[in-house]
Motif scaffolding. Structure first.
Motif, PDB file in Angstrom:
ATOM      1  N   LEU A  33      -2.904 -14.741   0.169  1.00 28.47           N
ATOM      2  CA  LEU A  33      -3.008 -13.279   0.705  1.00 28.47           C
ATOM      3  C   LEU A  33      -3.399 -12.468  -0.445  1.00 28.47           C
ATOM      4  CD1 LEU A  33      -0.089 -13.234   2.808  1.00 28.47           C
ATOM      5  CD2 LEU A  33      -2.413 -13.028   3.795  1.00 28.47           C
ATOM      6  N   ARG A  34      -4.284 -11.276   0.061  1.00 27.41           N
ATOM      7  CA  ARG A  34      -4.418 -10.462  -1.168  1.00 27.41           C
ATOM      8  C   ARG A  34      -3.177  -9.627  -1.508  1.00 27.41           C
ATOM      9  NH1 ARG A  34     -10.028  -7.992  -1.249  1.00 27.41           N
ATOM     10  NH2 ARG A  34      -8.999  -6.368  -2.372  1.00 27.41           N
ATOM     11  N   MET A  35      -2.904  -9.399  -2.761  1.00 29.42           N
ATOM     12  CA  MET A  35      -1.685  -8.737  -3.125  1.00 29.42           C
ATOM     13  C   MET A  35      -1.362  -7.556  -2.276  1.00 29.42           C
ATOM     14  SD  MET A  35      -0.233 -10.261  -5.611  1.00 29.42           S
ATOM     15  CE  MET A  35       0.822  -9.016  -6.643  1.00 29.42           C
ATOM     16  N   SER A  36      -2.424  -6.912  -1.802  1.00 28.51           N
ATOM     17  CA  SER A  36      -2.347  -5.403  -1.152  1.00 28.51           C
ATOM     18  C   SER A  36      -1.627  -5.782   0.600  1.00 28.51           C
ATOM     19  CB  SER A  36      -3.603  -4.471  -0.880  1.00 28.51           C
ATOM     20  OG  SER A  36      -4.567  -5.361  -0.502  1.00 28.51           O
ATOM     21  N   ASP A  37      -2.189  -6.875   0.818  1.00 24.66           N
ATOM     22  CA  ASP A  37      -1.742  -7.367   2.282  1.00 24.66           C
ATOM     23  C   ASP A  37      -0.357  -7.704   2.219  1.00 24.66           C
ATOM     24  OD1 ASP A  37      -4.341  -6.576   3.491  1.00 24.66           O
ATOM     25  OD2 ASP A  37      -5.076  -8.745   3.241  1.00 24.66           O
ATOM     26  N   LEU A  38      -0.014  -8.525   1.288  1.00 18.25           N
ATOM     27  CA  LEU A  38       1.264  -9.062   0.930  1.00 18.25           C
ATOM     28  C   LEU A  38       2.231  -8.103   0.795  1.00 18.25           C
ATOM     29  CD1 LEU A  38       2.977 -11.757   0.653  1.00 18.25           C
ATOM     30  CD2 LEU A  38       2.479 -11.708  -1.554  1.00 18.25           C
ATOM     31  N   ALA A  39       1.871  -6.868   0.175  1.00 19.26           N
ATOM     32  CA  ALA A  39       2.836  -5.766  -0.139  1.00 19.26           C
ATOM     33  C   ALA A  39       2.976  -5.323   1.281  1.00 19.26           C
ATOM     34  CB  ALA A  39       2.127  -4.928  -1.106  1.00 19.26           C
TER      35      ALA A  39
ATOM     36  N   LEU B 150       6.723  -5.320   3.105  1.00 18.20           N
ATOM     37  CA  LEU B 150       7.126  -3.851   3.140  1.00 18.20           C
ATOM     38  C   LEU B 150       7.741  -3.488   1.680  1.00 18.20           C
ATOM     39  CD1 LEU B 150       9.458  -3.542   6.284  1.00 18.20           C
ATOM     40  CD2 LEU B 150       7.144  -2.886   6.002  1.00 18.20           C
ATOM     41  N   GLN B 151       6.824  -3.909   0.488  1.00 20.55           N
ATOM     42  CA  GLN B 151       7.053  -3.660  -0.773  1.00 20.55           C
ATOM     43  C   GLN B 151       6.000  -2.704  -1.182  1.00 20.55           C
ATOM     44  OE1 GLN B 151       8.581  -6.631  -3.645  1.00 20.55           O
ATOM     45  NE2 GLN B 151       8.683  -8.146  -1.773  1.00 20.55           N
ATOM     46  N   SER B 152       6.413  -1.817  -2.333  1.00 21.30           N
ATOM     47  CA  SER B 152       5.248  -1.194  -2.888  1.00 21.30           C
ATOM     48  C   SER B 152       4.298  -1.968  -3.800  1.00 21.30           C
ATOM     49  CB  SER B 152       5.605  -0.142  -3.920  1.00 21.30           C
ATOM     50  OG  SER B 152       6.447  -0.741  -4.840  1.00 21.30           O
ATOM     51  N   LYS B 153       3.237  -1.841  -4.125  1.00 22.07           N
ATOM     52  CA  LYS B 153       2.300  -2.542  -4.847  1.00 22.07           C
ATOM     53  C   LYS B 153       2.969  -2.971  -6.456  1.00 22.07           C
ATOM     54  CE  LYS B 153      -1.862  -1.621  -2.373  1.00 22.07           C
ATOM     55  NZ  LYS B 153      -2.959  -0.867  -2.590  1.00 22.07           N
ATOM     56  N   SER B 154       3.452  -1.987  -6.932  1.00 25.04           N
ATOM     57  CA  SER B 154       4.309  -2.136  -7.833  1.00 25.04           C
ATOM     58  C   SER B 154       5.446  -2.986  -7.678  1.00 25.04           C
ATOM     59  CB  SER B 154       4.602  -0.678  -8.580  1.00 25.04           C
ATOM     60  OG  SER B 154       5.455  -1.011  -9.972  1.00 25.04           O
ATOM     61  N   ARG B 155       6.264  -2.959  -7.005  1.00 23.68           N
ATOM     62  CA  ARG B 155       7.431  -3.885  -6.785  1.00 23.68           C
ATOM     63  C   ARG B 155       6.807  -5.196  -6.497  1.00 23.68           C
ATOM     64  NH1 ARG B 155      12.462  -4.983  -5.850  1.00 23.68           N
ATOM     65  NH2 ARG B 155      13.442  -6.007  -3.905  1.00 23.68           N
ATOM     66  N   LEU B 156       6.088  -5.316  -5.769  1.00 23.96           N
ATOM     67  CA  LEU B 156       5.555  -6.639  -5.374  1.00 23.96           C
ATOM     68  C   LEU B 156       4.944  -7.329  -6.527  1.00 23.96           C
ATOM     69  CD1 LEU B 156       4.742  -8.956  -3.279  1.00 23.96           C
ATOM     70  CD2 LEU B 156       2.663  -7.888  -3.084  1.00 23.96           C
ATOM     71  N   SER B 157       4.130  -6.556  -7.454  1.00 26.84           N
ATOM     72  CA  SER B 157       3.557  -7.234  -8.639  1.00 26.84           C
ATOM     73  C   SER B 157       4.586  -7.665  -9.639  1.00 26.84           C
ATOM     74  CB  SER B 157       2.845  -5.976  -9.318  1.00 26.84           C
ATOM     75  OG  SER B 157       2.143  -6.588 -10.616  1.00 26.84           O
ATOM     76  N   HIS B 158       5.800  -6.943  -9.708  1.00 30.70           N
ATOM     77  CA  HIS B 158       7.068  -7.495 -10.528  1.00 30.70           C
ATOM     78  C   HIS B 158       7.456  -8.956  -9.977  1.00 30.70           C
ATOM     79  CE1 HIS B 158       6.948  -4.225 -13.465  1.00 30.70           C
ATOM     80  NE2 HIS B 158       7.069  -3.400 -12.382  1.00 30.70           N
ATOM     81  N   GLN B 159       7.594  -8.854  -8.555  1.00 36.47           N
ATOM     82  CA  GLN B 159       8.085  -9.739  -7.805  1.00 36.47           C
ATOM     83  C   GLN B 159       7.336 -11.062  -8.253  1.00 36.47           C
ATOM     84  OE1 GLN B 159      10.823  -9.663  -5.840  1.00 36.47           O
ATOM     85  NE2 GLN B 159      11.015 -12.030  -5.512  1.00 36.47           N
ATOM     86  N   VAL B 160       5.852 -10.861  -7.845  1.00 38.06           N
ATOM     87  CA  VAL B 160       4.992 -11.939  -8.124  1.00 38.06           C
ATOM     88  C   VAL B 160       5.065 -12.510  -9.526  1.00 38.06           C
ATOM     89  CG1 VAL B 160       2.654 -12.687  -8.034  1.00 38.06           C
ATOM     90  CG2 VAL B 160       3.538 -11.714  -6.104  1.00 38.06           C
TER      91      VAL B 160
END
Length: 158
Positions: A60-66, A70-80
């Motif tokens: 999935l695109r990171m933006s779609d996964l965010a 229901l995560q911000s792009k920044s938070r998702l980036s750290h999670q990933v």
């Protein structure tokens, strides 16, 4: 009851229903998290793994996964990043958009999903599904479905 400020306060029954919902939501998510702990996963990790495992090509695109988590792009980036370090996912460039990235489920991530999913489903059953009758589950779905749809549409989530 409405006050002079126009606030419609909750009735006693509404207050009890709302607080029961909050209690169940918090307690259930806490229990599910505890049950994922032996596998080294959090609820957020598991949600990402589920979404990737169900996506075409397990990506999935990171933006779609965010959006879906229901995560911000920044938070998702750290999670990933944490999940990459654990070998569960990897990032890949998006050829159609040089700034875009995909999160991709690795073989280790897929094997982790296959190992953990039966335990997670058993936990959901033990702490939620099996405590309700089929009629209560139907009623719960009928009651909460419109609320979920309202919240999804207000966030632009399909």
């Amino acid at each position: 009851m409405e006050t002079e400020t126009g606030t419609r306060w909750l009735t006693e029954d509404e207050q009890q229903a709302w607080r029961a919902h909050l209690d169940v939501s918090r307690l259930l998510m806490h229990q599910l998290e505890r049950d994922l702990h032996p596998f080294g996963l959090t609820n957020n990790d598991y949600e990402i793994l589920v979404n990737l495992s169900e996506a075409d090509d397990h990506r999935l695109r990171m933006s779609d996964l965010a959006t879906v988590t229901l995560q911000s792009k920044s938070r998702l980036s750290h999670q990933v990043t944490r999940m990459e370090n654990a070998g569960l996912v990897r990032r890949e460039s998006c050829e159609s958009d040089r700034r875009g990235l995909y999160a991709v489920l690795t073989d280790q991530g897929w094997n982790t999903m296959r190992e953990v999913a039966p335990h997670h489903v058993a936990s959901v059953r033990r702490h939620f599904i099996d405590l309700l009758s089929p009629e209560e589950l139907d009623s719960l779905h009928s009651s909460l479905g419109p609320v979920a749809e309202h919240l999804r549409s207000s966030r632009g989530i399909g």
